[in-house]
Design a protein around this motif. Structure first.
Motif, short mmCIF file in Angstrom:
data_model
loop_
_atom_site.label_atom_id
_atom_site.label_comp_id
_atom_site.label_asym_id
_atom_site.label_seq_id
_atom_site.Cartn_x
_atom_site.Cartn_y
_atom_site.Cartn_z
N GLU A 55 45.66 56.35 51.57
CA GLU A 55 46.29 55.09 51.89
C GLU A 55 46.95 54.63 50.51
O GLU A 55 46.48 54.70 49.40
N THR A 56 48.21 54.03 50.71
CA THR A 56 48.96 53.56 49.42
C THR A 56 48.99 52.14 49.36
O THR A 56 49.04 51.57 50.53
N PHE A 57 49.05 51.70 48.22
CA PHE A 57 49.21 50.15 47.84
C PHE A 57 50.10 50.15 46.97
O PHE A 57 50.31 50.32 45.70
N SER A 58 51.31 49.17 47.31
CA SER A 58 52.41 48.86 46.40
C SER A 58 51.85 47.66 45.44
O SER A 58 51.52 46.72 45.78
N LEU A 59 51.97 47.64 44.29
CA LEU A 59 51.26 46.77 43.27
C LEU A 59 52.57 45.95 42.80
O LEU A 59 52.41 45.32 41.61
N ALA A 60 53.76 46.37 43.35
CA ALA A 60 54.89 45.49 42.62
C ALA A 60 55.20 44.46 43.25
O ALA A 60 55.24 44.22 44.63
N GLN A 61 55.54 43.12 43.03
CA GLN A 61 56.31 41.84 43.25
C GLN A 61 57.60 42.32 43.57
O GLN A 61 58.16 43.31 43.10
N GLY A 210 43.74 36.09 40.38
CA GLY A 210 43.84 35.23 41.73
C GLY A 210 45.08 34.17 41.31
O GLY A 210 45.44 33.37 42.17
N ARG A 211 45.68 34.26 40.09
CA ARG A 211 46.74 33.30 39.76
C ARG A 211 47.86 33.59 40.80
O ARG A 211 48.59 32.57 40.98
N LEU A 212 48.38 34.85 41.01
CA LEU A 212 49.29 34.97 41.90
C LEU A 212 49.23 34.59 43.30
O LEU A 212 49.96 33.84 43.90
N ILE A 244 40.45 52.38 26.56
CA ILE A 244 41.29 52.52 27.88
C ILE A 244 42.79 52.59 27.48
O ILE A 244 43.21 52.57 26.25
N ALA A 245 43.43 53.12 28.58
CA ALA A 245 44.95 53.67 28.54
C ALA A 245 45.88 52.62 28.49
O ALA A 245 46.92 52.43 27.92
N GLY A 246 45.57 51.79 29.35
CA GLY A 246 46.16 50.63 29.65
C GLY A 246 45.73 49.46 30.60
O GLY A 246 44.44 49.80 31.00
N ILE A 247 46.24 48.24 30.72
CA ILE A 247 45.45 47.04 31.46
C ILE A 247 46.57 46.19 31.81
O ILE A 247 47.92 46.43 31.20
N ALA A 248 46.46 46.04 33.39
CA ALA A 248 47.45 45.16 33.80
C ALA A 248 47.01 44.03 34.46
O ALA A 248 45.81 44.04 35.14
N THR A 249 47.56 42.82 34.69
CA THR A 249 46.89 41.73 35.45
C THR A 249 47.98 40.90 36.19
O THR A 249 49.59 41.70 36.38
N ASP A 250 47.43 39.98 37.00
CA ASP A 250 48.53 39.44 37.97
C ASP A 250 48.83 38.05 37.43
O ASP A 250 49.39 37.20 38.17
N TRP A 284 51.78 41.77 38.03
CA TRP A 284 51.57 42.79 39.18
C TRP A 284 50.92 42.15 40.38
O TRP A 284 50.26 40.98 40.21
N ASP A 285 51.14 42.70 41.35
CA ASP A 285 50.53 41.96 42.59
C ASP A 285 49.26 42.94 42.98
O ASP A 285 49.44 43.97 43.61
N LEU A 286 48.01 42.40 42.78
CA LEU A 286 46.86 43.10 42.92
C LEU A 286 46.19 42.69 44.27
O LEU A 286 45.13 43.36 44.27
N ASP A 287 46.83 41.80 45.02
CA ASP A 287 45.90 41.08 46.20
C ASP A 287 45.76 42.15 47.40
O ASP A 287 44.71 42.17 47.94
N ALA A 288 46.66 42.74 47.83
CA ALA A 288 46.42 43.75 48.82
C ALA A 288 45.16 44.73 48.53
O ALA A 288 44.40 45.22 49.25
N LEU A 289 45.31 45.56 47.19
CA LEU A 289 44.71 46.54 46.75
C LEU A 289 43.34 45.68 46.74
O LEU A 289 42.25 46.48 47.06
N ALA A 290 43.13 44.57 46.04
CA ALA A 290 41.77 43.90 45.77
C ALA A 290 41.21 43.81 47.26
O ALA A 290 39.98 43.67 47.45
N ALA A 291 41.90 43.29 48.30
CA ALA A 291 41.39 43.12 49.49
C ALA A 291 40.68 44.32 50.26
O ALA A 291 39.56 44.36 50.68
N ASP A 292 41.25 45.59 49.81
CA ASP A 292 40.91 46.72 50.28
C ASP A 292 39.69 47.21 49.48
O ASP A 292 38.60 47.67 50.32
#
Lengths: 324, 324, 324, 324
Positions: A55-61, A210-212, A244-250, A284-292
């Motif tokens: 299953e795929t999740f796009s993390l782009a706004q 959760g800011r987004l 770590i190699a990278g970090i991203a937030t919402d 980044w948009d992490l909401d759908a992935l986070a719900a999963d």
């Protein structure tokens, strides 16, 4: 364990953290990859093995005119316009034979307008860029001639881990503005998530605040440029020590706003980009992935997030895709 | 087996191919994905299992001012400019405290300027878009309001297969301009590559012609808009019958130029986009990947190629990454 | 004298005004100039003779990122970025010999972002453009192929007249939002100004409301897109009957907002552009000129206001210069 | 009389000319206008008196995608795209009531893409800008913060004089590439034109070479960036001594190409902009005006040429209008 912060001395705190957390010359004087050096073939094999359901999740706004930007430092939202449309095609004015019709388009956008990676040339400390180079030897009006984002394009694929701090520590899944996420918070979140959320060398860590989610509900307001939950200045040691190699937030700026000093501007950036050489993702948009992840209890996945290789860019849009 | 082409009757040939090869309403009247419907979770699991060494290949050309565009239909090369630079940071004129300095940038670019996916709203046949919709009901000056490229962002990750036709059938790895690659050529190439090059439902097929290799050696010339090797019009049936999810080439226009009719414009596009609903990628850089495939004899890999989700775009830049 | 307005019937009122005030076919079926036909050589001689002191006034607002636009209909403020700077020149990285250094720049802007002329292709009435042409025969994705702003470039030089309605009828020189300037108000203002403010055939009339003065004091707010003083719908007859060549105001939309109907969008535009063929200027800065006119009692001057001839534009930026 | 040129010593020649021809501090340390100081009210009164017939001439080239730029230093041609069109209006998809329809547009362009004025921040000599300022104190990534083109907007209106060197000294009205126009050539041309072509303090001088005429006939080729007739380096003294306010030509670069040194880049610019503080116009279309001057024997006129006041621009598009 980092020392306690002196709110009145950001410059001293930044200098001390930079000394403790530097990767300068760790990979030689010519290095342009910074923490991407941690992301190796073994890590990619480990990441690909995490694809269990497919299953795929796009993390782009969305990249569009209705995005979060309010004009801060000439950052507009993307302006997408058409060179040709279906209406022109129907009208038959395009000059093509045999019923052929086409549509084409252009975009104008700040490279940091929406979901993006900061490149290593995005932030400097006292006129110095990553690996001790002079800022002006790296980024001129021609762009970043040393660490331009194109150098990273082939690297950003590996094991992703979500730390949903908003869900674990927030109210209704959201942290309030000004909430400074510490290493302890990150650890507690990973512990709550279980073994799939362990963080280690070469990982790509996604931190959801959760800011987004809130901006979607309440409107953009100053989502892009204003107060926000985010990483505490004190996490510099964690970001360095975990390798770590990278970090991203919402969030728009990765670190907490207002920050933890009386007067400073993005002090954590000032350590992590020029000294740690860390790849930082924002918006980044992490909401759908986070719900999963919350649903299946699995917080690790295969993550591909190659930035658009705009030559010499100091940051670039990205369409990250997580696969579980 | 498609019927022989009548060079004098492109409109008839296009209409006949469209009838034979249509996916119209195959996935319902509301479908916006076209052949991406073939790319399912099972295919992604199959694709992820192909990551054996953990090595990555960026398939994007550089996005910069020195790209291939010559201004055809207002397609310029990307123009990347800086909002702030390291020189400004060194000079201390940016207004930040405590030695903080930053660089920021913007880009203006046609969405088809460099490595990209055509969206389903990119080409019309007699005023009709994919799934039988009126072209003007789909793409207005607001963009593609139905099949905008953002609908594809989460889907384009799966099993990739390289068919290096240039290497198998060309001289020194390159096909000449006007070389029309037929289904037979594709089959012979796959056969020469061996079992890892089998093509089936849901695959993302990459066809290397060597045209980019030549442009790199000789200069752009009319690489973006002129004569080129590419797929024969007669491959419409193959593209439909194999049920692949997408196809991409190292040329500007995917199909052969000049084409196989006395007078026509991109006739294969006119079938595959509005009728098959096929995702077509152009201006991809397949050379490094192809060299690796030739070296290890493995022509299949994991491929992530999420387009930048510019809302309503009829095509979009992409930074594809193959992992073997 | 126009009939009283029925607030509930904008469509009827527009249709009636269009019938009363049409210049359709007045200058032949091929005409592209509209009211610019009134501005002839004699008027220019009259205008040039008004240069008595040799003093100039720029009537353009700044074109920059801090302008009034808030993103309405993708209208951003201009984004001006540098291709080369003095910092690069000092650093000696530009590649020029013998100490040569240069700076260069680019701009991205909506053509209606700041001080501008509306072209005759800017507004349509029921799908019809100026002179009865079909809207889609005039303005396609290629731009205005008939009445593009370039057709006006050589014409907009002549006698200018300022009607400072804000100063004559407002409080402290400013009219409030929603103030509908009628023909009577225009007449009373001209009478108060004296004989130099007479308005006639071929004149370029500038109407100052004071709205920009207020925006400068209070901040942009919704200056570009919101409520505003402006011309009453009922002035259509005056605008037609006076046979002026053009009119410009210090507001974003020329006509009063909210307008005088229960539900309508820019109804006066819908009459004056497609039916009268009137050149309408918006976002002009009239304050310095107005102060001078008030001081010397002379409200007429030589005015040059050639739009930037962007081929096919439906409006264009202008740097108007008044000379007294 | 300038000394003879030593082809091998451009740097020495530039330095010597800069010493002879400097206006540095002539108008005080804070001056931002340079030679525009010569253009005063009396000159404008003189200019306005030249309007005898009331005929206008636009001196702007079209601003469009088919312009002369070939991508030199990221200078593309303007890209003009639509936000809304007449086709959308006809289709009724714009969301306006009562039959209202609209069209809107945007442009992306290098500020030196077409007819333009160079600002005083456009060229530096050894890191020094006009009036002895450091280049990096004047032009940063924020633009020209001292002598931005907006400072000139109200000034560029006055007496224009055409020197049609192409017509007087060329074959069929055109000078060949590499033809270096000297002060003697300018004098001979003025003498041939008669008393209306006298040049003096505060004038705006237009020099026609015929290069644009040729490009129109033969195609752009390297019109924008290549060889060209133009002013000789030796005219620096004439440009300084005549005390003209500005000069514009029908070529891309104002000065002759190749230039008169073995190895140099735009050496005359290096003197006239940072040392004389001269306003230089390029890519002007002088052909229609020149034909009229030849016909009526009058080479002087009223000229308005206010640049678009893009804040901080180092050059700007202009729509110049001459009136005779």
């Amino acid at each position: 364990m980092p020392p306690p912060l002196d709110r009145a001395d950001p410059e001293g705190a930044i200098a001390a953290a930079a000394r403790r957390c530097s990767n300068r010359h760790r990979w030689g004087a010519d290095d342009v990859l910074g923490t991407l050096n941690f992301l190796d073939a073994a890590k990619r094999r480990e990441g690909a093995a995490l694809v269990r359901r497919g299953e795929t999740f796009s993390l782009a706004q969305p990249f569009d005119a209705h995005g979060p930007q309010q004009g801060w430092r000439r950052r507009t939202n993307p302006v997408h316009t058409m060179l040709d449309t279906g209406l022109d095609a129907e009208r038959g004015t395009q000059g093509f034979p045999h019923g052929f019709g086409g549509a084409d388009d252009v975009v104008f956008m700040p490279l940091q307008a929406s979901t993006q990676w900061d490149g290593l040339g995005h932030v400097f400390d006292h006129g110095t860029a990553y690996n001790g180079r002079r800022a002006g030897d790296v980024v001129t009006s021609e762009g970043d001639r040393v660490t331009g984002i194109e150098t990273a394009a082939a690297h950003l694929a590996g094991r992703g881990v979500l730390l949903d701090v908003g869900r674990v520590l927030g109210d209704d899944g959201e942290l309030p503005d000004g909430f400074a996420i510490t290493a302890e918070h990150l650890g507690a979140t990973a512990a709550a998530h279980g073994p799939t959320a362990r963080v280690g060398r070469g990982d790509l860590v996604l931190v959801r605040t959760g800011r987004l989610t809130r901006a979607r509900r309440e409107g953009w307001g100053d989502y892009a440029g204003g107060d926000s939950p985010g990483l505490s200045f004190t996490t510099a040691d964690w970001l360095h020590g975990t390798e770590i190699a990278g970090i991203a937030t919402d969030t728009w700026g990765f670190e907490v706003r207002p920050n933890e000093f009386d007067h400073a501007f993005q002090p954590l950036h000032q350590v992590v980009i020029p000294h740690i050489g860390l790849y930082v993702g924002e918006l980044w948009d992490l909401d759908a992935l986070a719900a999963d992840c919350a649903a299946d209890g699995t917080y690790e996945f295969w993550l591909t997030a190659a930035p658009l290789p705009v030559t010499g860019a100091v940051g670039a849009p990205v369409a990250p895709v997580a696969v579980k």
